[in-house]
Design an enzyme around this catalytic site. Structure first.
Site, mmCIF file in Angstrom:
data_model
loop_
_atom_site.group_PDB
_atom_site.id
_atom_site.type_symbol
_atom_site.label_atom_id
_atom_site.label_comp_id
_atom_site.label_asym_id
_atom_site.label_seq_id
_atom_site.Cartn_x
_atom_site.Cartn_y
_atom_site.Cartn_z
ATOM 1 N N ASP A 267 0.592 -1.479 0.230
ATOM 2 C CA ASP A 267 -0.088 -0.174 -0.027
ATOM 3 C C ASP A 267 0.190 1.470 0.057
ATOM 4 O O ASP A 267 1.841 1.478 0.629
ATOM 5 C CB ASP A 267 -0.896 0.329 1.159
ATOM 6 C CG ASP A 267 -2.188 0.915 1.224
ATOM 7 O OD1 ASP A 267 -1.989 1.930 0.094
ATOM 8 O OD2 ASP A 267 -2.574 1.420 2.585
ATOM 9 N N ASP B 156 -2.274 6.072 -4.616
ATOM 10 C CA ASP B 156 -2.339 5.586 -3.242
ATOM 11 C C ASP B 156 -2.749 3.742 -4.143
ATOM 12 O O ASP B 156 -4.351 4.033 -4.429
ATOM 13 C CB ASP B 156 -3.176 5.456 -2.873
ATOM 14 C CG ASP B 156 -4.194 4.862 -1.436
ATOM 15 O OD1 ASP B 156 -3.302 3.962 -1.683
ATOM 16 O OD2 ASP B 156 -4.923 4.981 -0.386
#
Length: 395
Positions: free
Chosen positions: A104, A290
């Site tokens: 992530d 992201d």
């Protein structure tokens, strides 16, 4: 995290296949890199509302009420739950214990379930520090809280972390003692954050990328990210220490990054949305790159403009219903440092069924999130040292 029941369940079966990565032939043996391919999960269930809630939770504090491949390691990545969420197997401790972690770029903690946990999921693999000869305990603690009430917390230790064959020694690891219900279900054992260390909840702990650099395991402070599409090969990869030019289509554009909040934040100087006959100017857009967010999330104001441009209907939970026929749609286009990057019309739809759900959304945030809806069409090289990113269309 908790899932909203305000929208009907969206179910789809993705037909993915796993293939081996095909890195370029090394031309510089001094360059050390790590390649991590991503593969798709055929049992994945789609839920657009939960994807919005996940983004709201992660960023809740902002809500207003051609590289070469020496010493490479390969770790398959699978998407599961929360839309296109990629995770891979990471080995921790001596002897190694295998854990499935979500990679992530929107967070920085490396945490996972442990045998210290009082309520971790029964299907989760729990790291047992007593079985690792290289584990070192500490008095540090960590705690992560999300806007929807989800949380996880525990203690910090240090151990060897193996990323596809590259062994990081003395890596700070966060062992969960408690976790919310949302983290207990599904196959994810934890998370590996790739944002900047300023947002780690355990102060003074380095990220895995920090340690890859400082320990000389990679010679370039970059990592390249390619996310596969269900409509193509559905296989992606992370390359630490370089990038894979085989997945780059065209010229790389260098884009400055603002990491003052710990994120990979960039600015699009302009953006447009609409049809083949009528387009709407959206103005400048500031947002975060992201990989841990599924959708393209806009501020509420810009999301309203985008929805109107494509004739989408607000579901009042952050998501939009959109026409299933995209033949009249123009791409959602962003101008970033003078170059144009797009979300193709077909990718403007997140879920196809009797009705369709858009891949763009809103989450009451003051900035945008360039999630997988954007990233899966582009190759991005993250340079932690400058910092900046280089972006190109992917192939």
């Amino acid at each position: 995290m908790k899932l909203s029941a305000s929208i009907f369940a969206l179910l789809a079966v993705a037909t993915f296949s796993s293939v081996d990565a095909a890195p370029a032939v090394s031309t510089d043996p001094a360059v050390k890199t790590l390649t991590i391919p991503l593969t798709g999960n055929p049992s994945y269930q789609r839920n657009a509302t939960s994807a919005v809630l996940k983004a709201r939770g992660k960023y809740n504090r902002f809500i207003n009420s051609a590289s070469t491949f020496a010493n490479t390691g390969t770790v398959p990545m699978i998407d599961y739950l929360y839309d296109v969420e990629y995770y891979g197997t990471v080995k921790v401790g001596t002897p190694a214990q295998s854990l499935k972690l979500d990679f992530d770029t929107g967070s920085a903690d490396l945490w996972f379930a442990s045998t210290l946990c009082t309520n971790c999921g029964s299907t989760q693999t729990k790291f047992d520090s007593t079985k690792s000869s290289t584990y070192v305990s500490s008095t540090k603690t960590w705690s992560i809280s999300y806007g929807d009430g989800s949380s996880a917390s525990g203690v910090v230790g240090f151990d060897t972390v193996n990323l596809g064959g590259l062994s990081i020694t003395g890596q700070g690891i966060e062992l969960a003692k408690k976790e919310a219900t949302a983290f207990q279900t599904g196959p994810i054992d934890g998370l590996l954050g790739l944002a900047f260390d300023s947002i780690i909840t355990a102060t003074g702990v380095k990220t895995p990328v920090d340690n890859l650099i400082s320990q000389g395991l990679i010679t370039s402070p970059v990592f390249g990210v390619y996310l596969g599409k269900q409509t193509t090969d559905a296989v992606g990869e992370y390359v630490f220490g370089g990038y894979n030019s085989n997945h780059i289509n065209g010229t790389l554009t260098t884009v400055p990054v603002d990491n003052s909040d710990g994120f990979w934040s960039i600015t699009a100087s302009a953006a447009t949305a609409g049809t083949t006959t009528t387009t709407t100017s959206l103005g400048a857009i500031e947002g975060i790159l992201d990989t841990g967010t599924t959708l393209m999330i806009f501020t509420n104001t810009i999301a309203t403009k985008v929805a109107k441009a494509y004739g989408a209907t607000d579901n009042y939970d952050g998501t939009y219903t959109i026409k299933c026929d995209t033949s009249s749609f123009a791409p959602l286009t962003f101008t970033i440092n003078g170059a144009k990057f797009t979300i193709p019309p077909a990718d403007l739809i997140y879920y196809r069924g009797s009705t369709c759900i858009a891949s763009f959304a809103y989450a009451n945030l003051p900035f945008a999130i360039f999630g997988d809806a954007f990233l899966k069409s582009h190759y991005v090289i993250f340079n932690q040292a400058v910092p900046n990113v280089q972006i190109a269309l992917s192939k």
